[in-house]
Write a protein that holds these residues in place. Structure first.
Motif, PDB file in Angstrom:
ATOM      1  N   ASP A 151      65.842  54.903  61.468  1.00  0.00           N
ATOM      2  CA  ASP A 151      65.280  54.494  62.679  1.00  0.00           C
ATOM      3  C   ASP A 151      64.062  55.621  62.858  1.00  0.00           C
ATOM      4  OD1 ASP A 151      65.115  55.270  65.990  1.00  0.00           O
ATOM      5  OD2 ASP A 151      64.761  53.342  65.271  1.00  0.00           O
ATOM      6  N   GLY A 152      62.721  55.208  62.968  1.00  0.00           N
ATOM      7  CA  GLY A 152      61.722  55.943  62.749  1.00  0.00           C
ATOM      8  C   GLY A 152      61.600  56.715  61.709  1.00  0.00           C
ATOM      9  N   MET A 153      61.249  55.917  60.599  1.00  0.00           N
ATOM     10  CA  MET A 153      60.927  56.584  59.491  1.00  0.00           C
ATOM     11  C   MET A 153      59.220  56.699  59.134  1.00  0.00           C
ATOM     12  SD  MET A 153      64.036  55.161  56.879  1.00  0.00           S
ATOM     13  CE  MET A 153      63.535  53.417  57.162  1.00  0.00           C
ATOM     14  N   TYR A 154      58.751  57.665  59.096  1.00  0.00           N
ATOM     15  CA  TYR A 154      57.109  57.882  59.205  1.00  0.00           C
ATOM     16  C   TYR A 154      56.566  58.250  57.719  1.00  0.00           C
ATOM     17  CZ  TYR A 154      57.561  57.556  64.140  1.00  0.00           C
ATOM     18  OH  TYR A 154      57.723  57.109  65.415  1.00  0.00           O
ATOM     19  N   THR A 155      55.496  57.807  57.262  1.00  0.00           N
ATOM     20  CA  THR A 155      54.880  58.003  56.167  1.00  0.00           C
ATOM     21  C   THR A 155      53.688  59.140  56.553  1.00  0.00           C
ATOM     22  OG1 THR A 155      53.197  56.492  56.762  1.00  0.00           O
ATOM     23  CG2 THR A 155      55.140  55.664  55.362  1.00  0.00           C
ATOM     24  N   PRO A 156      52.974  59.772  55.544  1.00  0.00           N
ATOM     25  CA  PRO A 156      52.135  60.627  55.859  1.00  0.00           C
ATOM     26  C   PRO A 156      50.948  60.326  56.715  1.00  0.00           C
ATOM     27  CG  PRO A 156      52.679  61.021  53.633  1.00  0.00           C
ATOM     28  CD  PRO A 156      53.462  59.767  54.089  1.00  0.00           C
ATOM     29  N   THR A 157      50.709  58.899  56.731  1.00  0.00           N
ATOM     30  CA  THR A 157      49.789  58.404  57.581  1.00  0.00           C
ATOM     31  C   THR A 157      50.143  57.927  58.891  1.00  0.00           C
ATOM     32  OG1 THR A 157      50.194  56.152  56.518  1.00  0.00           O
ATOM     33  CG2 THR A 157      48.517  57.433  55.501  1.00  0.00           C
ATOM     34  N   HIS A 158      51.449  58.251  58.965  1.00  0.00           N
ATOM     35  CA  HIS A 158      51.992  57.970  60.612  1.00  0.00           C
ATOM     36  C   HIS A 158      52.554  56.344  60.689  1.00  0.00           C
ATOM     37  CE1 HIS A 158      51.082  62.137  61.486  1.00  0.00           C
ATOM     38  NE2 HIS A 158      49.621  61.605  61.311  1.00  0.00           N
ATOM     39  N   ARG A 159      52.645  55.810  59.609  1.00  0.00           N
ATOM     40  CA  ARG A 159      53.234  54.202  59.649  1.00  0.00           C
ATOM     41  C   ARG A 159      54.871  54.519  59.798  1.00  0.00           C
ATOM     42  NH1 ARG A 159      51.884  49.175  55.784  1.00  0.00           N
ATOM     43  NH2 ARG A 159      53.111  47.745  56.971  1.00  0.00           N
ATOM     44  N   ARG A 160      55.220  53.827  60.758  1.00  0.00           N
ATOM     45  CA  ARG A 160      56.481  53.760  61.272  1.00  0.00           C
ATOM     46  C   ARG A 160      57.286  52.622  60.551  1.00  0.00           C
ATOM     47  NH1 ARG A 160      59.744  55.099  66.703  1.00  0.00           N
ATOM     48  NH2 ARG A 160      61.677  53.980  66.226  1.00  0.00           N
ATOM     49  N   TYR A 161      58.616  52.825  59.911  1.00  0.00           N
ATOM     50  CA  TYR A 161      59.562  51.938  59.489  1.00  0.00           C
ATOM     51  C   TYR A 161      60.736  52.096  60.132  1.00  0.00           C
ATOM     52  CZ  TYR A 161      56.091  51.080  55.499  1.00  0.00           C
ATOM     53  OH  TYR A 161      55.082  50.952  54.790  1.00  0.00           O
ATOM     54  N   ASP A 162      61.353  50.863  60.396  1.00  0.00           N
ATOM     55  CA  ASP A 162      62.763  50.806  60.903  1.00  0.00           C
ATOM     56  C   ASP A 162      63.458  49.890  60.195  1.00  0.00           C
ATOM     57  OD1 ASP A 162      61.390  50.901  64.222  1.00  0.00           O
ATOM     58  OD2 ASP A 162      62.457  52.479  63.380  1.00  0.00           O
ATOM     59  N   TYR A 163      64.501  50.433  59.346  1.00  0.00           N
ATOM     60  CA  TYR A 163      64.899  49.429  58.086  1.00  0.00           C
ATOM     61  C   TYR A 163      66.419  49.634  58.103  1.00  0.00           C
ATOM     62  CZ  TYR A 163      61.384  48.281  54.899  1.00  0.00           C
ATOM     63  OH  TYR A 163      60.360  47.399  54.352  1.00  0.00           O
ATOM     64  N   TRP A 164      67.018  48.580  57.665  1.00  0.00           N
ATOM     65  CA  TRP A 164      68.408  48.370  57.489  1.00  0.00           C
ATOM     66  C   TRP A 164      68.583  48.254  56.009  1.00  0.00           C
ATOM     67  CZ3 TRP A 164      72.459  48.538  60.927  1.00  0.00           C
ATOM     68  CH2 TRP A 164      72.062  48.420  62.353  1.00  0.00           C
ATOM     69  N   GLY A 165      69.742  48.984  55.388  1.00  0.00           N
ATOM     70  CA  GLY A 165      70.188  48.677  54.193  1.00  0.00           C
ATOM     71  C   GLY A 165      70.899  47.328  53.794  1.00  0.00           C
ATOM     72  N   GLN A 166      70.952  47.028  52.592  1.00  0.00           N
ATOM     73  CA  GLN A 166      71.575  46.005  52.358  1.00  0.00           C
ATOM     74  C   GLN A 166      72.936  45.493  52.528  1.00  0.00           C
ATOM     75  OE1 GLN A 166      71.087  48.299  50.243  1.00  0.00           O
ATOM     76  NE2 GLN A 166      72.878  48.377  48.814  1.00  0.00           N
ATOM     77  N   GLY A 167      73.678  46.872  52.667  1.00  0.00           N
ATOM     78  CA  GLY A 167      75.396  46.651  53.149  1.00  0.00           C
ATOM     79  C   GLY A 167      75.992  46.955  51.903  1.00  0.00           C
ATOM     80  N   THR A 168      77.066  47.743  52.181  1.00  0.00           N
ATOM     81  CA  THR A 168      78.094  48.031  51.051  1.00  0.00           C
ATOM     82  C   THR A 168      79.586  47.604  51.322  1.00  0.00           C
ATOM     83  OG1 THR A 168      79.122  49.505  49.397  1.00  0.00           O
ATOM     84  CG2 THR A 168      78.414  50.596  51.536  1.00  0.00           C
ATOM     85  N   GLN A 169      80.285  47.004  50.682  1.00  0.00           N
ATOM     86  CA  GLN A 169      81.577  46.618  51.263  1.00  0.00           C
ATOM     87  C   GLN A 169      82.699  47.819  51.081  1.00  0.00           C
ATOM     88  OE1 GLN A 169      82.818  43.450  52.439  1.00  0.00           O
ATOM     89  NE2 GLN A 169      84.830  44.694  52.548  1.00  0.00           N
ATOM     90  N   VAL A 170      83.413  47.996  52.071  1.00  0.00           N
ATOM     91  CA  VAL A 170      84.634  48.997  52.038  1.00  0.00           C
ATOM     92  C   VAL A 170      85.793  48.124  52.293  1.00  0.00           C
ATOM     93  CG1 VAL A 170      85.841  50.824  53.341  1.00  0.00           C
ATOM     94  CG2 VAL A 170      83.226  50.950  52.500  1.00  0.00           C
ATOM     95  N   THR A 171      86.887  47.988  51.641  1.00  0.00           N
ATOM     96  CA  THR A 171      87.997  47.363  51.566  1.00  0.00           C
ATOM     97  C   THR A 171      89.181  48.322  51.537  1.00  0.00           C
ATOM     98  OG1 THR A 171      87.049  45.311  50.534  1.00  0.00           O
ATOM     99  CG2 THR A 171      89.575  45.620  50.789  1.00  0.00           C
ATOM    100  N   VAL A 172      90.010  48.333  52.477  1.00  0.00           N
ATOM    101  CA  VAL A 172      91.226  49.031  52.721  1.00  0.00           C
ATOM    102  C   VAL A 172      92.491  48.413  52.708  1.00  0.00           C
ATOM    103  CG1 VAL A 172      92.406  51.088  53.980  1.00  0.00           C
ATOM    104  CG2 VAL A 172      89.961  50.804  54.301  1.00  0.00           C
ATOM    105  N   SER A 173      93.232  48.611  51.586  1.00  0.00           N
ATOM    106  CA  SER A 173      94.470  48.003  51.472  1.00  0.00           C
ATOM    107  C   SER A 173      95.668  48.622  52.166  1.00  0.00           C
ATOM    108  CB  SER A 173      94.690  47.764  49.855  1.00  0.00           C
ATOM    109  OG  SER A 173      94.734  49.069  49.281  1.00  0.00           O
ATOM    110  N   SER A 174      96.644  47.801  52.697  1.00  0.00           N
ATOM    111  CA  SER A 174      97.805  48.428  53.332  1.00  0.00           C
ATOM    112  C   SER A 174      98.890  48.502  52.179  1.00  0.00           C
ATOM    113  CB  SER A 174      98.159  47.287  54.351  1.00  0.00           C
ATOM    114  OG  SER A 174      98.442  46.160  53.765  1.00  0.00           O
TER     115      SER A 174
END
Length: 121
Positions: free
Chosen positions: A98-121
């Motif tokens: 949230d609030g990723m800025y470039t040297p020219t002050h352009r702002r990006y708000d990004y999500w990653g693609q997701g990673t699966q976490v599986t916990v077995s019992s």
């Protein structure tokens, strides 16, 4: 081009540990906040942990005391150390910047693609 690249998900037994990483790529000079949400099948996306550039943290109630978020500002990377994992931690984990800025002050708000976490019992 700005992007978030996640890694570290996988399959683990209950009681085990995993470490997730999320690196912001591109010409980013500062990031206000980075963190993690997760979404299990049939459930809403929920906050796992967040960390501001100033060092303030926020954790979801279900992970307090088990998960730790940290950040390497020089590498624009956030980490999530997950200990004492439970089957109910199974979900797709999404990184955000949230609030990723470039040297020219352009702002990006990004999500990653997701990673699966599986916990077995």
């Amino acid at each position: 081009q700005v992007n978030l690249v996640e890694s570290g998900g996988g399959l683990v037994q209950a009681g085990g540990s995993l470490r997730l990483s999320c690196a912001a790529s591109g010409n980013i000079v500062s990031i206000n906040a980075m963190g993690w949400y997760r979404q299990a099948p049939g459930k809403q996306r929920e906050l796992v942990a967040a960390l501001t550039s100033g060092g303030s943290t926020n954790y979801g109630d279900s992970v307090k005391g088990r998960f730790t978020i940290s950040r390497d500002n020089a590498k624009n990377t956030v980490y999530l150390q997950m200990n004492s994992l439970k089957p109910e931690d199974t979900a797709v984990y999404y990184c955000y910047g949230d609030g990723m800025y470039t040297p020219t002050h352009r702002r990006y708000d990004y999500w990653g693609q997701g990673t699966q976490v599986t916990v077995s019992s």
